[in-house]
Design a protein around this motif. Structure first.
Motif: not given
Length: 207
Positions: A176-191
């Motif tokens: 789940s940590a890997e999945a959460e990091y991927r989610s965080m990477a996506a929102i950082v790109c959007e921001l």
């Protein structure tokens, strides 16, 4: 040439008030309900049941796939002003090629949810401080077929929602940590993209 204040465009109603600019698709939502034949149906509190198994659902095929695709297309457009529909539209749009009766019934439940408040929309508040804030989450291994996770993120500019998305991740992750990091990477790109866009409009955002 004075075109006056914008009030209605492409099915979206735009209203100005003391708090800010409110955008909704009430008429469009009522059209969806009427076309589905659910004007007299009872509203539901939630668009979809918890722990659904739509991806592995058994049962007969829906006899009018084009009707299902049309409804999903309209729900996708409605999600422009309804962030609360993003996840459910994401799930149901995966079955547009070969929908089953159970998928059609799930889509109709979303329409019944619209009856609860067809005029719900988004408010761009005048008192927003133009500060970007974002939230993200990931549901690890949610898809029972591919075991891929589903990510979702939501961005506010001050108090106003400006960007949101739900998407299945492209890779199967081992934790789940890997999945959460991927989610965080996506929102950082959007921001970062939104920050650059604000800068192009002359609005400087602190790092």
């Amino acid at each position: 040439m004075d075109l006056r204040a914008l009030k209605y465009v492409l099915g979206v109603k735009i209203a100005r008030g003391p708090q800010g600019i409110f955008m909704s698709q009430r008429k469009y939502a009522l059209d969806i309900i009427a076309e589905a034949g659910l004007l007299g149906a009872k509203p539901v509190e939630f668009p979809m049941v918890q722990h659904h198994q739509l991806a592995v659902a058994e049962g007969p095929m829906f006899d009018d796939p084009e009707k299902y695709r049309r409804l999903m297309g309209r729900l996708i457009y409605l999600a422009v002003t309804r962030p609360d529909l993003a996840y459910y539209v994401h799930i149901l749009s995966q079955f547009m090629q070969v929908p089953k009766v159970v998928h059609w019934e799930a889509a109709l439940r979303v329409v019944r949810y619209l009856k609860k408040n067809p005029g719900q929309g988004i408010l761009f508040r005048f008192d927003s401080d133009l500060r970007l804030e974002g939230w993200c989450d990931s549901d690890w291994g949610r898809c029972p077929l591919t075991r891929r996770s589903v990510s979702g993120w939501f961005v506010l500019l001050g108090y106003s929602p400006i960007s949101w998305k739900t998407k299945k991740q492209p890779t199967v992750y081992r934790s789940s940590a890997e999945a959460e990091y991927r989610s965080m990477a996506a929102i950082v790109c959007e921001l970062k993209w939104l920050k650059q866009l604000l800068g192009d409009l002359g609005i400087q955002h602190p790092a």
